[in-house]
Design a protein around this motif. Structure first.
Motif, PDB file in Angstrom:
ATOM      1  N   ALA A  81      83.992  69.501 -22.030  1.00  0.00           N
ATOM      2  CA  ALA A  81      84.416  68.330 -21.343  1.00  0.00           C
ATOM      3  C   ALA A  81      84.275  68.551 -20.148  1.00  0.00           C
ATOM      4  CB  ALA A  81      85.382  67.396 -21.925  1.00  0.00           C
ATOM      5  N   LEU A  82      85.044  69.685 -19.605  1.00  0.00           N
ATOM      6  CA  LEU A  82      85.393  69.950 -18.045  1.00  0.00           C
ATOM      7  C   LEU A  82      83.935  70.371 -17.718  1.00  0.00           C
ATOM      8  CD1 LEU A  82      86.752  70.439 -15.490  1.00  0.00           C
ATOM      9  CD2 LEU A  82      87.486  72.636 -16.676  1.00  0.00           C
ATOM     10  N   ALA A  83      83.171  71.285 -18.386  1.00  0.00           N
ATOM     11  CA  ALA A  83      82.005  71.647 -17.692  1.00  0.00           C
ATOM     12  C   ALA A  83      80.817  70.358 -17.732  1.00  0.00           C
ATOM     13  CB  ALA A  83      81.320  72.616 -18.892  1.00  0.00           C
ATOM     14  N   ASN A  84      81.033  69.371 -18.622  1.00  0.00           N
ATOM     15  CA  ASN A  84      80.208  68.299 -18.724  1.00  0.00           C
ATOM     16  C   ASN A  84      80.352  67.452 -17.173  1.00  0.00           C
ATOM     17  OD1 ASN A  84      78.868  65.617 -20.339  1.00  0.00           O
ATOM     18  ND2 ASN A  84      78.221  67.585 -20.757  1.00  0.00           N
ATOM     19  N   GLU A  85      81.612  67.466 -17.134  1.00  0.00           N
ATOM     20  CA  GLU A  85      82.148  66.603 -15.926  1.00  0.00           C
ATOM     21  C   GLU A  85      81.762  67.283 -14.464  1.00  0.00           C
ATOM     22  OE1 GLU A  85      83.452  63.640 -15.792  1.00  0.00           O
ATOM     23  OE2 GLU A  85      83.551  63.239 -17.839  1.00  0.00           O
ATOM     24  N   ILE A  86      81.841  68.556 -14.529  1.00  0.00           N
ATOM     25  CA  ILE A  86      81.398  69.277 -13.209  1.00  0.00           C
ATOM     26  C   ILE A  86      79.857  69.246 -12.995  1.00  0.00           C
ATOM     27  CG2 ILE A  86      81.347  71.691 -12.261  1.00  0.00           C
ATOM     28  CD1 ILE A  86      84.033  72.172 -13.721  1.00  0.00           C
ATOM     29  N   VAL A  87      79.432  69.405 -14.232  1.00  0.00           N
ATOM     30  CA  VAL A  87      77.596  69.417 -13.920  1.00  0.00           C
ATOM     31  C   VAL A  87      77.275  67.914 -13.387  1.00  0.00           C
ATOM     32  CG1 VAL A  87      75.498  69.154 -15.197  1.00  0.00           C
ATOM     33  CG2 VAL A  87      77.101  70.985 -15.742  1.00  0.00           C
ATOM     34  N   HIS A  88      77.829  66.735 -14.113  1.00  0.00           N
ATOM     35  CA  HIS A  88      77.534  65.563 -13.786  1.00  0.00           C
ATOM     36  C   HIS A  88      77.961  65.281 -12.021  1.00  0.00           C
ATOM     37  CE1 HIS A  88      77.344  61.232 -13.600  1.00  0.00           C
ATOM     38  NE2 HIS A  88      78.552  61.029 -13.443  1.00  0.00           N
ATOM     39  N   ASN A  89      78.917  65.659 -11.793  1.00  0.00           N
ATOM     40  CA  ASN A  89      79.437  65.636 -10.252  1.00  0.00           C
ATOM     41  C   ASN A  89      78.637  66.333  -9.483  1.00  0.00           C
ATOM     42  OD1 ASN A  89      82.020  63.798 -10.046  1.00  0.00           O
ATOM     43  ND2 ASN A  89      82.494  64.743 -11.802  1.00  0.00           N
ATOM     44  N   ALA A  90      78.374  67.582  -9.915  1.00  0.00           N
ATOM     45  CA  ALA A  90      77.385  68.422  -8.978  1.00  0.00           C
ATOM     46  C   ALA A  90      76.143  67.693  -8.971  1.00  0.00           C
ATOM     47  CB  ALA A  90      77.205  69.875  -9.657  1.00  0.00           C
ATOM     48  N   THR A  91      75.569  66.783  -9.913  1.00  0.00           N
ATOM     49  CA  THR A  91      74.300  66.204  -9.741  1.00  0.00           C
ATOM     50  C   THR A  91      74.049  65.020  -8.881  1.00  0.00           C
ATOM     51  OG1 THR A  91      74.585  64.905 -11.797  1.00  0.00           O
ATOM     52  CG2 THR A  91      73.453  67.220 -11.917  1.00  0.00           C
ATOM     53  N   LEU A  92      75.694  64.311  -9.032  1.00  0.00           N
ATOM     54  CA  LEU A  92      75.716  63.302  -7.928  1.00  0.00           C
ATOM     55  C   LEU A  92      75.820  63.571  -6.582  1.00  0.00           C
ATOM     56  CD1 LEU A  92      78.713  61.492 -10.077  1.00  0.00           C
ATOM     57  CD2 LEU A  92      76.423  60.806  -9.967  1.00  0.00           C
ATOM     58  N   ILE A  93      76.289  64.591  -6.171  1.00  0.00           N
ATOM     59  CA  ILE A  93      76.481  65.269  -4.832  1.00  0.00           C
ATOM     60  C   ILE A  93      74.899  65.437  -4.182  1.00  0.00           C
ATOM     61  CG2 ILE A  93      77.105  66.826  -3.216  1.00  0.00           C
ATOM     62  CD1 ILE A  93      79.770  67.099  -5.098  1.00  0.00           C
ATOM     63  N   HIS A  94      74.321  66.190  -5.171  1.00  0.00           N
ATOM     64  CA  HIS A  94      72.839  66.383  -4.745  1.00  0.00           C
ATOM     65  C   HIS A  94      72.038  65.268  -4.806  1.00  0.00           C
ATOM     66  CE1 HIS A  94      73.257  70.673  -5.991  1.00  0.00           C
ATOM     67  NE2 HIS A  94      73.466  70.664  -4.943  1.00  0.00           N
ATOM     68  N   ASP A  95      71.992  64.236  -5.853  1.00  0.00           N
ATOM     69  CA  ASP A  95      71.435  62.905  -5.735  1.00  0.00           C
ATOM     70  C   ASP A  95      71.592  62.208  -4.401  1.00  0.00           C
ATOM     71  OD1 ASP A  95      70.278  63.314  -7.944  1.00  0.00           O
ATOM     72  OD2 ASP A  95      71.446  61.889  -9.319  1.00  0.00           O
ATOM     73  N   ASP A  96      72.990  62.189  -3.864  1.00  0.00           N
ATOM     74  CA  ASP A  96      73.196  61.412  -2.804  1.00  0.00           C
ATOM     75  C   ASP A  96      72.455  61.962  -1.615  1.00  0.00           C
ATOM     76  OD1 ASP A  96      75.090  59.913  -4.107  1.00  0.00           O
ATOM     77  OD2 ASP A  96      77.046  60.914  -3.823  1.00  0.00           O
ATOM     78  N   ILE A  97      72.444  63.303  -1.545  1.00  0.00           N
ATOM     79  CA  ILE A  97      71.772  63.956  -0.207  1.00  0.00           C
ATOM     80  C   ILE A  97      70.016  63.548  -0.446  1.00  0.00           C
ATOM     81  CG2 ILE A  97      70.749  66.134   0.668  1.00  0.00           C
ATOM     82  CD1 ILE A  97      73.293  67.457  -0.841  1.00  0.00           C
ATOM     83  N   ILE A  98      69.695  63.586  -1.803  1.00  0.00           N
ATOM     84  CA  ILE A  98      68.271  63.426  -1.816  1.00  0.00           C
ATOM     85  C   ILE A  98      67.772  62.085  -1.473  1.00  0.00           C
ATOM     86  CG2 ILE A  98      66.316  62.893  -3.731  1.00  0.00           C
ATOM     87  CD1 ILE A  98      67.783  65.516  -5.140  1.00  0.00           C
ATOM     88  N   ASP A  99      68.705  60.980  -2.083  1.00  0.00           N
ATOM     89  CA  ASP A  99      68.785  59.529  -1.656  1.00  0.00           C
ATOM     90  C   ASP A  99      69.302  59.120  -0.390  1.00  0.00           C
ATOM     91  OD1 ASP A  99      67.662  59.580  -4.356  1.00  0.00           O
ATOM     92  OD2 ASP A  99      69.486  58.904  -5.215  1.00  0.00           O
ATOM     93  N   CYS A 100      69.978  59.977   0.282  1.00  0.00           N
ATOM     94  CA  CYS A 100      70.480  59.688   1.733  1.00  0.00           C
ATOM     95  C   CYS A 100      71.406  58.454   1.481  1.00  0.00           C
ATOM     96  CB  CYS A 100      69.421  58.985   2.694  1.00  0.00           C
ATOM     97  SG  CYS A 100      68.254  60.486   3.189  1.00  0.00           S
ATOM     98  N   SER A 101      72.207  58.646   0.400  1.00  0.00           N
ATOM     99  CA  SER A 101      73.282  57.451  -0.012  1.00  0.00           C
ATOM    100  C   SER A 101      74.370  57.625   0.965  1.00  0.00           C
ATOM    101  CB  SER A 101      73.567  57.648  -1.414  1.00  0.00           C
ATOM    102  OG  SER A 101      72.329  57.586  -2.176  1.00  0.00           O
ATOM    103  N   LEU A 102      74.740  56.158   1.237  1.00  0.00           N
ATOM    104  CA  LEU A 102      76.171  56.261   2.127  1.00  0.00           C
ATOM    105  C   LEU A 102      77.285  56.379   1.463  1.00  0.00           C
ATOM    106  CD1 LEU A 102      77.466  55.943   5.139  1.00  0.00           C
ATOM    107  CD2 LEU A 102      77.145  53.572   4.521  1.00  0.00           C
TER     108      LEU A 102
END
Length: 319
Positions: A81-102
């Protein structure tokens, strides 16, 4: 279903497994606290980002399924579960960069709080932590996560190279499966494989995770109609969701149709069948997900899983 009603009903569901989620939160905090004395300056930033947690839906599903199957939740399950949460949050951080999210979860994204360079490094750091977490797990589990990460990255690459291209619904579903549903499946399948090996049950659980994950993504895209900033962001990035695809199929009969005016699209979209078609698409995948649970004997946790699934069958859109 309004966001407030959804959140209240979701909160009631989560109460059934609250002790397990609290234990997971403690393990997440402890995992990164152990590095605090190493003068690693990224740790406070990571901990602050993770403290602004979302609904933990992936972990909620893992714990509910284990309880529905009458499994004892062990340390290995928490690690998954911890691995799942960490992967998910890593992808959120990268998505925010790609999308220029504020904003992310109501707070400034790392790329705006700091800069995109640090945000990239933070996401990469989290992914290395997953490798460490899984290093002593069974090879099958490590392979599951390797495949899931590969699928997610390829999904992102396909999205990038298909910017401003109007996908078919079938192509959109495949993208949603790769980017979102595969991580749901990785967590649920890994948790099951940790101490079980019934292939028929495993196949049903994998199908449940994929069907639920696809419905989850479509539901998120539908809810974005109530968030003009997010809708603007997606359209400006050339990322067209199910409601926009259905709208374009109905309103745009030739290739000269323009999809660069979010306000106009939203206004016209609500006069088409796009929203109802999107709701029906969600319902079809949720119905399949619930059917995938039929092999589990009736119990409190199975019913809670079904209740959770039904939250995503949207009968009303308040936009």
């Amino acid at each position: 279903m309004s966001e407030n009603v959804f959140n209240k009903e979701y909160f009631d569901i989560v109460q059934k497994i609250k002790p397990y989620l609290e234990n997971l939160d403690t393990k997440i905090n402890n995992h990164f606290t152990k590095y605090a004395n190493n003068k690693n300056e990224i740790i406070p930033i990571i901990k602050e980002f993770l403290a602004n947690k979302g609904k933990r839906i992936r972990s909620v599903l893992i714990f509910l399924i284990l309880k529905a199957l009458n499994k004892t939740i062990e340390d290995g399950h928490y690690k998954i579960a911890l691995a799942n949460e960490i992967v998910h949050n890593a992808t959120l951080i990268h998505d925010d960069i790609i999308d220029c999210s504020l904003l992310r979860r109501g707070q400034k994204t790392l790329n705006f709080s700091y800069d995109s360079k640090l945000a990239v490094l933070a996401g990469d750091y989290l992914l290395t932590e997953v490798l460490k977490l899984l290093s002593d797990m069974d090879n099958d589990i490590r392979q599951i996560y390797t495949n899931a990460l590969s699928s997610m990255i390829n999904g992102e690459l396909n999205q990038y190279f298909n910017r401003f291209k109007l996908l078919t619904i079938e192509e959109y579903i495949e993208k949603s499966k790769a980017k979102t549903a595969e991580l749901f499946a990785a967590g649920i399948v890994s948790a099951y494989c940790f101490n079980s090996d019934n292939k028929k049950e495993l196949e049903q659980l994998k199908n449940f995770a994929l069907n639920f994950g696809i419905a989850f993504q479509i539901h998120n895209d539908l809810e974005n109609l109530n968030n003009p900033d997010k809708l603007n962001e997606d359209i400006q990035n050339g990322d067209y969701s199910a409601p926009v695809i259905f709208y374009a199929q109905e309103k745009c009969q030739d290739k000269t149709c323009r999809l660069d005016n979010p306000a106009l699209i939203l206004k016209q979209l609500k006069k088409t069948a796009a929203i109802n078609k999107t709701k029906e698409l969600i319902k079809s995948y949720i119905t399949q997900a619930i059917e995938n649970l039929s092999f589990i004997e009736d119990n409190l946790y199975k019913q809670t899983l079904i209740d959770l699934c039904n939250l995503y069958i949207t009968e009303k859109n308040d936009g």
